[in-house]
Design an enzyme around this catalytic site. Structure first.
Site, PDB file in Angstrom:
ATOM      1  N   GLU A 254       0.851  -1.190   0.000  1.00 46.42           N
ATOM      2  CA  GLU A 254       0.000   0.000   0.000  1.00 46.42           C
ATOM      3  C   GLU A 254       0.881   1.233   0.000  1.00 46.42           C
ATOM      4  O   GLU A 254       1.852   1.276   0.759  1.00 46.42           O
ATOM      5  CB  GLU A 254      -0.929   0.011   1.220  1.00 46.42           C
ATOM      6  CG  GLU A 254      -1.970  -1.105   1.162  1.00 46.42           C
ATOM      7  CD  GLU A 254      -2.974  -1.059   2.304  1.00 46.42           C
ATOM      8  OE1 GLU A 254      -2.816  -0.206   3.209  1.00 46.42           O
ATOM      9  OE2 GLU A 254      -3.913  -1.873   2.303  1.00 46.42           O
ATOM     10  N   HIS A 272      -8.440   0.904   1.423  1.00 47.95           N
ATOM     11  CA  HIS A 272      -8.234   0.672   2.858  1.00 47.95           C
ATOM     12  C   HIS A 272      -8.889   1.783   3.691  1.00 47.95           C
ATOM     13  O   HIS A 272      -8.240   2.385   4.564  1.00 47.95           O
ATOM     14  CB  HIS A 272      -6.740   0.563   3.195  1.00 47.95           C
ATOM     15  CG  HIS A 272      -6.491  -0.385   4.344  1.00 47.95           C
ATOM     16  ND1 HIS A 272      -5.329  -1.085   4.498  1.00 47.95           N
ATOM     17  CD2 HIS A 272      -7.282  -0.735   5.402  1.00 47.95           C
ATOM     18  CE1 HIS A 272      -5.390  -1.834   5.590  1.00 47.95           C
ATOM     19  NE2 HIS A 272      -6.578  -1.640   6.155  1.00 47.95           N
TER      20      HIS A 272
END
Length: 306
Positions: A254, A272
């Site tokens: 990420e 997320h």
């Protein structure tokens, strides 16, 4: 707090969530620099920020690190312990938000919202019955990881009239819903949701072999940690029809890098944020600020990692 400074490295921060606890000596930095952290005695940083030996060495004044949520796979906990820096976490603050996020993904995929939306936009009303719409009622949901979030997902699943199976390598699962193994759960479930921490033993827990054991046309949702799924294997499972849909709120790494999986029409993707609802974000930052305040006042945070 005198000349003590706390860096809050995640934005936007809910107004009024940290100020009452930490006073005016706060720097709000969406992307804190090494210089920012070098001057700080406390920090509230998002789970995706890496804090290793080198980063800690550049924070000579740091006394406490607070993470939003419970994820610490990006933190060198041993290095922090050697320096006497507690790593505070905020368990339970986003439990309901993440569980709702799992069902948002599940409903999106089962009810075929994306293709039906496109059908309307393209003027294809007459073809509406060509896109089969599924049901949650009567389906079996496999919950992998039965902590706070897994238990909340269980409650929501029952409200939808689903049968629940659960597996957790550590946490206790009620006998009535306990699957004897992950393989047993995968084989018996119409949909599977993942709620595990990312550890060496859980990385790629859903790989090609695991996917091959799932029911043909099953749905898979991951709102936990991206590294739980082998994305290449997941793409192959979508292309073969083994998976009918995949929902991801977590990625590895990420920020997410381009991958052919993300372009597949049977995926739904969120960056997320399922645990960052308005209510959950406020509760998370209050808990993180409480942890920092406690340490700076000579106490200890309510919950720490490791």
């Amino acid at each position: 707090m005198g000349d003590r400074r706390v860096v809050v490295g995640l934005g936007p921060v809910p107004p009024g969530s940290v100020e009452p606890l930490l006073g005016e000596d706060i720097d709000f930095r969406p992307e804190p620099t090494a210089e920012d952290l070098a001057l700080a005695e406390g920090a509230i940083v998002r789970a995706a920020v890496t804090v290793g030996e080198d980063e800690l060495a550049a924070m000579p004044r740091m006394r406490v690190l607070a993470r939003t949520g419970v994820g610490t796979d990006q933190v060198d906990l041993d290095a922090a312990a050697r320096r006497g820096i507690p790593v505070a976490v905020t368990p339970g603050t986003n439990t309901h938000a993440v569980a709702e996020g799992a069902f948002a993904h599940l409903l999106h995929l089962v009810k075929r919202l994306a293709p039906l939306t496109e059908l309307i936009r393209s003027g294809g009303w007459a073809e509406r019955t060509s896109i089969p719409v599924g049901d949650l009622e009567g389906a079996t949901l496999g919950i992998v990881g039965y902590g706070r979030i897994g238990r909340r997902v269980h409650a929501l699943a029952e409200a939808f009239g689903m049968t629940v199976l659960a597996h957790d390598p550590v946490a206790e699962v009620p006998p009535a819903i306990r699957a004897g193994s992950l393989e047993e759960l995968l084989a018996a479930s119409d949909a599977v949701t993942l709620h595990l921490p990312l550890l060496e033993q859980t990385r790629h827990v859903i790989d090609a072999a695991a996917l091959s054991r799932m029911r043909e046309g099953a749905i898979l949702v991951n709102v936990s940690r991206g590294g739980l799924i082998d994305e290449d294997a997941a793409l192959a499972a979508l292309e073969s029809g083994r998976l009918a849909g995949l929902g991801l709120d977590a990625f590895d790494p990420e920020p997410a890098r381009p991958h052919p999986l993300y372009r597949h029409p049977a995926t739904v993707l969120t960056p997320h944020v399922m645990g960052l609802s308005a209510r959950a974000a406020e509760a998370t930052f209050v808990a993180a600020a409480q942890a920092v305040r406690a340490v700076l006042d000579g106490g200890a945070p309510a919950a720490t990692a490791g």
